[in-house]
Design an enzyme around this catalytic site. Structure first.
Site, PDB file in Angstrom:
ATOM      1  N   THR A 125       0.852  -1.189   0.000  1.00 13.04           N
ATOM      2  CA  THR A 125       0.000   0.000   0.000  1.00 13.04           C
ATOM      3  C   THR A 125       0.884   1.234   0.000  1.00 13.04           C
ATOM      4  O   THR A 125       1.869   1.298   0.731  1.00 13.04           O
ATOM      5  CB  THR A 125      -0.951   0.058   1.211  1.00 13.04           C
ATOM      6  OG1 THR A 125      -1.524   1.374   1.299  1.00 13.04           O
ATOM      7  CG2 THR A 125      -0.249  -0.246   2.503  1.00 13.04           C
ATOM      8  N   ASP A 127      -0.006   3.907   1.208  1.00 10.17           N
ATOM      9  CA  ASP A 127      -0.327   4.652   2.429  1.00 10.17           C
ATOM     10  C   ASP A 127       0.536   4.255   3.621  1.00 10.17           C
ATOM     11  O   ASP A 127       0.524   4.944   4.641  1.00 10.17           O
ATOM     12  CB  ASP A 127      -1.798   4.446   2.797  1.00 10.17           C
ATOM     13  CG  ASP A 127      -2.741   5.114   1.808  1.00 10.17           C
ATOM     14  OD1 ASP A 127      -2.368   6.157   1.253  1.00 10.17           O
ATOM     15  OD2 ASP A 127      -3.846   4.594   1.592  1.00 10.17           O
TER      16      ASP A 127
END
Length: 341
Positions: A125, A127
């Site tokens: 990810t 993030d």
């Protein structure tokens, strides 16, 4: 063994490096067959396959995206999804599955282990919000892209004496905003973990203008003002119950212009952060994850996720990896806050 592999959720740089490592070591060292499933969890549900061989992964190390394609399909929200998935694995004689993804993809993987499907997870990810691993691949590339954008925007902001608000990705975790903001010398960084005071932001912006500088504000898409809520692009939800965020940057730029009387513009980086060539760091991390994931499968160590701890790759239970999001601690945000204004 015949090993299945899929990439789920949002794409990110480094996915192909994982596929390359799994395929090369799986075939050359372990003697496995590697079967790719296309379009995330949709692949094993609908029988969408792409066999992976040494020649298929020869030139993909530096390519962004994923040669298998991806989707946000949730097999637990599809009619007879799990039954169809298991039927496909049986029909294709798949002994174990490697799922590469973020919280949603690995959440499905964790559930599947309880339903009798042998799965190993790889954390992906941009993030960087997955628990149990220090870093996820894709994050470093996203930060580099955002930092370069901030550097470029600073020169045009200075030329026109305007404030520029840069909106980056980050639904619940502000790691991209924090790291790119620090690296790019942003004058204000706003993250989802800490509600922001628009009056305080305006004061910091005014300080920069008074010093004859153009302010740069970096805001994560999930950041919210005090007493307010998330700014939504629309009200629709995906298969995992997520609404599409977007617009806080434009809203904040309008507020700054209204309160200061100075020209203010917003730039939304959006999917630019997901695309393009992965950095060297992400290529190395993704490759190491792939090498260790195929080892875990070969040893029958299912229900685990490979993770980075310090400089070591370890295995952790999928349940631990998906238990909670890794968000920006207050003390890390406070470090940066002394540089605001």
């Amino acid at each position: 063994m015949r090993v299945g592999v899929l990439t789920g959720g949002g794409d990110c740089p480094g996915l192909n490096a994982v596929l390359r490592a799994i395929t090369r070591k799986g075939i050359s060292v372990h003697g496995h067959e590697i079967l790719g499933f296309r379009s995330g969890w949709q692949g094993p549900i609908e029988g969408l396959t792409k066999p992976l061989s040494l020649d298929k992964v020869e030139e993909i190390l530096n390519r962004g995206g994923t040669i298998l394609g991806s989707s946000r399909t949730n097999p637990y929200k599809v009619d007879n999804g799990i039954e169809r998935l298991k039927a496909t694995l049986d029909a294709e004689r798949v002994d174990a599955l490697i799922a590469i993804g973020g919280e949603d993809t690995l959440g499905v993987a964790e559930q599947l282990t309880h339903d009798g499907v042998p799965v190993v997870g790889v954390p992906k990810t941009i993030d960087n919000d997955l628990g149990a691993t220090d870093y996820t691949f894709g994050f470093d590339t996203a930060v580099h892209i955002a930092t370069e954008a901030i550097d470029r925007l600073r020169t045009t902001a200075e030329s026109h004496h305007r404030a520029l608000v840069v909106e980056v990705m980050g639904r619940h975790a502000g790691w991209i905003a924090l790291h790119s903001g620090l690296a790019g010398g942003a004058n204000v960084i706003l993250v989802p973990e800490q509600e922001f005071d628009v009056d305080q932001v305006t004061e910091w912006v005014q300080q920069r203008f008074e010093g004859q500088y153009a302010p740069i504000i970096v805001v994560a898409e999930g950041a919210v003002p005090q007493g307010g809520g998330e700014v939504l692009a629309d009200g629709e939800k995906d298969a995992f119950g997520h609404v599409r965020l977007g617009g806080v940057g434009t809203w904040l730029a309008d507020e700054i212009a209204r309160r200061t009387g100075k020209e203010s513009r917003a730039v939304v980086l959006g999917h630019v952060q997901r695309g393009g060539t992965p950095t060297a760091y992400d290529r190395v991390l993704a490759t190491r994850f792939g090498l260790h994931a195929i080892d875990a499968v070969s040893e029958g160590d299912h229900g685990k996720m490979v993770a980075l701890r310090g400089t070591d790759i370890v295995r952790v239970p999928l349940s631990e990896a998906t238990a909670e999001l890794k968000t920006v601690p207050l003390e890390r945000y406070n470090e940066a806050e002394v540089l605001f204004g």
